[in-house]
Design a protein around this motif. Sequence first.
Motif, PDB file in Angstrom:
ATOM      1  N   GLY A  73       0.856  -1.221  -0.241  1.00 19.56           N
ATOM      2  CA  GLY A  73       0.057  -0.096   0.075  1.00 19.56           C
ATOM      3  C   GLY A  73       0.723   1.434   0.050  1.00 19.56           C
ATOM      4  N   LEU A  74       0.115   2.541  -0.165  1.00 18.89           N
ATOM      5  CA  LEU A  74       0.888   3.640  -0.257  1.00 18.89           C
ATOM      6  C   LEU A  74       1.966   3.863   1.026  1.00 18.89           C
ATOM      7  CD1 LEU A  74       1.070   5.940  -2.193  1.00 18.89           C
ATOM      8  CD2 LEU A  74      -0.695   7.193  -0.889  1.00 18.89           C
ATOM      9  N   LEU A  75       1.348   3.947   2.136  1.00 24.51           N
ATOM     10  CA  LEU A  75       2.189   4.081   3.444  1.00 24.51           C
ATOM     11  C   LEU A  75       3.263   2.943   3.564  1.00 24.51           C
ATOM     12  CD1 LEU A  75      -0.391   5.429   6.098  1.00 24.51           C
ATOM     13  CD2 LEU A  75       1.483   6.624   4.721  1.00 24.51           C
ATOM     14  N   GLY A  76       2.780   1.760   3.028  1.00 26.13           N
ATOM     15  CA  GLY A  76       3.780   0.509   3.353  1.00 26.13           C
ATOM     16  C   GLY A  76       4.873   0.960   2.548  1.00 26.13           C
ATOM     17  N   LYS A  77       4.845   1.375   1.138  1.00 24.57           N
ATOM     18  CA  LYS A  77       6.076   1.747   0.259  1.00 24.57           C
ATOM     19  C   LYS A  77       6.654   2.455   0.839  1.00 24.57           C
ATOM     20  CE  LYS A  77       3.300   0.258  -3.868  1.00 24.57           C
ATOM     21  NZ  LYS A  77       2.476   0.854  -5.268  1.00 24.57           N
ATOM     22  N   TYR A  78       6.070   3.591   1.314  1.00 27.74           N
ATOM     23  CA  TYR A  78       7.114   4.620   1.841  1.00 27.74           C
ATOM     24  C   TYR A  78       7.760   4.390   2.790  1.00 27.74           C
ATOM     25  CZ  TYR A  78       3.759   8.237  -0.395  1.00 27.74           C
ATOM     26  OH  TYR A  78       3.306   9.258  -1.158  1.00 27.74           O
ATOM     27  N   LEU A  79       7.189   3.360   3.960  1.00 27.83           N
ATOM     28  CA  LEU A  79       8.006   2.873   5.262  1.00 27.83           C
ATOM     29  C   LEU A  79       8.874   1.990   4.509  1.00 27.83           C
ATOM     30  CD1 LEU A  79       8.199   2.879   7.984  1.00 27.83           C
ATOM     31  CD2 LEU A  79       6.427   1.026   8.253  1.00 27.83           C
ATOM     32  N   THR A  80       8.613   0.919   3.740  1.00 25.08           N
ATOM     33  CA  THR A  80       9.710   0.104   3.197  1.00 25.08           C
ATOM     34  C   THR A  80      10.801   0.684   2.569  1.00 25.08           C
ATOM     35  OG1 THR A  80       7.913  -1.712   2.639  1.00 25.08           O
ATOM     36  CG2 THR A  80      10.081  -1.714   1.595  1.00 25.08           C
ATOM     37  N   ASP A  81      10.739   1.861   2.016  1.00 28.87           N
ATOM     38  CA  ASP A  81      11.856   2.481   1.116  1.00 28.87           C
ATOM     39  C   ASP A  81      12.658   3.033   2.399  1.00 28.87           C
ATOM     40  OD1 ASP A  81      11.057   1.648  -1.236  1.00 28.87           O
ATOM     41  OD2 ASP A  81      10.345   3.587  -1.589  1.00 28.87           O
ATOM     42  N   ALA A  82      12.007   3.488   3.586  1.00 31.11           N
ATOM     43  CA  ALA A  82      12.872   4.487   4.634  1.00 31.11           C
ATOM     44  C   ALA A  82      13.547   3.264   5.383  1.00 31.11           C
ATOM     45  CB  ALA A  82      11.717   5.205   5.632  1.00 31.11           C
ATOM     46  N   LEU A  83      12.897   2.317   5.845  1.00 35.86           N
ATOM     47  CA  LEU A  83      13.547   1.256   6.633  1.00 35.86           C
ATOM     48  C   LEU A  83      14.673   0.540   5.904  1.00 35.86           C
ATOM     49  CD1 LEU A  83      10.316  -0.413   8.096  1.00 35.86           C
ATOM     50  CD2 LEU A  83      11.945   0.919   9.327  1.00 35.86           C
ATOM     51  N   VAL A  84      14.645   0.258   4.513  1.00 30.40           N
ATOM     52  CA  VAL A  84      15.720  -0.365   3.759  1.00 30.40           C
ATOM     53  C   VAL A  84      16.920   0.584   3.880  1.00 30.40           C
ATOM     54  CG1 VAL A  84      16.519  -0.950   1.492  1.00 30.40           C
ATOM     55  CG2 VAL A  84      14.258  -1.832   2.506  1.00 30.40           C
ATOM     56  N   ILE A  85      16.578   2.103   3.707  1.00 33.79           N
ATOM     57  CA  ILE A  85      17.583   3.189   3.595  1.00 33.79           C
ATOM     58  C   ILE A  85      18.445   3.036   5.144  1.00 33.79           C
ATOM     59  CG2 ILE A  85      18.152   5.643   3.850  1.00 33.79           C
ATOM     60  CD1 ILE A  85      15.947   5.593   1.581  1.00 33.79           C
ATOM     61  N   ARG A  86      17.493   2.696   6.166  1.00 34.68           N
ATOM     62  CA  ARG A  86      18.133   2.650   7.352  1.00 34.68           C
ATOM     63  C   ARG A  86      18.900   1.378   7.910  1.00 34.68           C
ATOM     64  NH1 ARG A  86      16.704   6.964  10.744  1.00 34.68           N
ATOM     65  NH2 ARG A  86      16.899   5.743  12.784  1.00 34.68           N
ATOM     66  N   GLY A  87      19.064   0.520   6.834  1.00 31.49           N
ATOM     67  CA  GLY A  87      19.673  -0.717   7.132  1.00 31.49           C
ATOM     68  C   GLY A  87      18.968  -1.875   7.694  1.00 31.49           C
ATOM     69  N   HIS A  88      17.662  -1.943   7.757  1.00 29.30           N
ATOM     70  CA  HIS A  88      16.769  -2.918   8.286  1.00 29.30           C
ATOM     71  C   HIS A  88      16.422  -3.732   7.095  1.00 29.30           C
ATOM     72  CE1 HIS A  88      16.119  -1.016  12.220  1.00 29.30           C
ATOM     73  NE2 HIS A  88      15.977   0.204  11.476  1.00 29.30           N
ATOM     74  N   THR A  89      16.251  -5.127   7.453  1.00 23.40           N
ATOM     75  CA  THR A  89      15.764  -5.922   6.519  1.00 23.40           C
ATOM     76  C   THR A  89      14.202  -6.087   6.554  1.00 23.40           C
ATOM     77  OG1 THR A  89      17.834  -7.450   6.817  1.00 23.40           O
ATOM     78  CG2 THR A  89      15.590  -8.449   5.828  1.00 23.40           C
TER      79      THR A  89
END
Length: 303
Positions: free
Chosen positions: A14-30
Motif C-alpha cells: 500500500g501507499l504508506l507501506g511503500k514509503y515505510l519500506t523504502d525508509a527502513l531499507v535506507i536505515r539498514g533494516h531487512t
Amino acid sequence: MNKMQSILITGGTGLLGKYLTDALVIRGHTVRHLSRKPGKSTAIKTFLWDIEQGTIDPECIVGVDTIVHLAGEGIADKRWTAERKKLLIESRTKSIALIYKLLETTPHTVKNVVSASGAGYYSDRGDEVMTESSLPAKDFLGECCVLWEKAVDEGTGLSLRVVKFRTGVVLTRDGGALPLLAMPVKLFVGSPMGNGKAWVPWIHWRDVVDMYILGIENQKLDGVYNMVAPNPVTNKQLTKAIAKQLHKPLWAPNVPAFALIMLLGEMSIVVLGSTKASSAKIEAAGFEFSFPTVEGALGDIYG
C-alpha cells in the motif's frame, strides 16, 4: 546506533507501506512483506497469506524481530453496506489474529508489533480535544477502531511489545484525501465541506514514516499514540491552504452537508466529522515533527 532488525510488514504494498519500506531499507533494516499476491520487487521478499481461507506461509516470521500491521481495506473506498462494514473490520482483525495464531504454534523471535489504528476511534467530536485516554465514539468508525485495537492488543498475551498509532488524514500527492480535496480546487470549484468548521486531524506522510520508525526502533514506546500533527486545522482552513498553495481562488459556496449525506450515506462522517486530536503524548515520548504546520506540509508536498 540502532540495532538493525528484520521487519515483516502487512499491507506493505500500500501507499504508506511503500514509503515505510523504502525508509527502513535506507536505515539498514531487512524488510519483508506479507501479501495476498506475489511481490513485484526482487529486493523485497514477499510471503503469501489468505485471510479468508486462514492460510499463511509459516516462513514469513523466521528471524523476524518486529511486525508492522498496516493491512486493511480502505475506509472511504466504497459505500458502507453491511457487507462492506464487515470486510472493513475483518480485514484488520482477522489478519492480525492469523499472525498471532502462527506465533502461538511456531517457534519465533518476534518481540514487537507496531500497528496502524485510526483517528476514527474518536470520530465526530466537535471542538473537544481528543487524547489517547478519550472514550471511543459509538458509531461505526469508533466500533471499527475499537475492534481493530482489541485484536492487536492480543499480542500482549504473547509477551510482545505492542504499539498502536491512531492515524489521521495523511497528506501526500500520491493518494488518499489530498488529491481528492485538491482536484475541485484545481478546477476552480473548490469549497469547504458542510459548515467548514470540522477539525481535520492531518499529518504529513514523512512524519507518518518517521513515527513508525520511532515505534519500531524505540523499545520504550508502548501502547497507543495519536498519529496527527500538532496543529490541527478546520476543513475550511485546509481548503484555503490548498487553494493558496495551488494559486487558485475559492469562490464556490460550501458543499452542503445534506448533499454529502445523500451522496455518501453513513460514510459522509468521514468528510463531515470533526476530530481535534492531540499530539502531546507522542511529542512527550521524544518525537519531533518535520512538518508541524499545514502550510509547511503543503509547501513541501507541492513544492
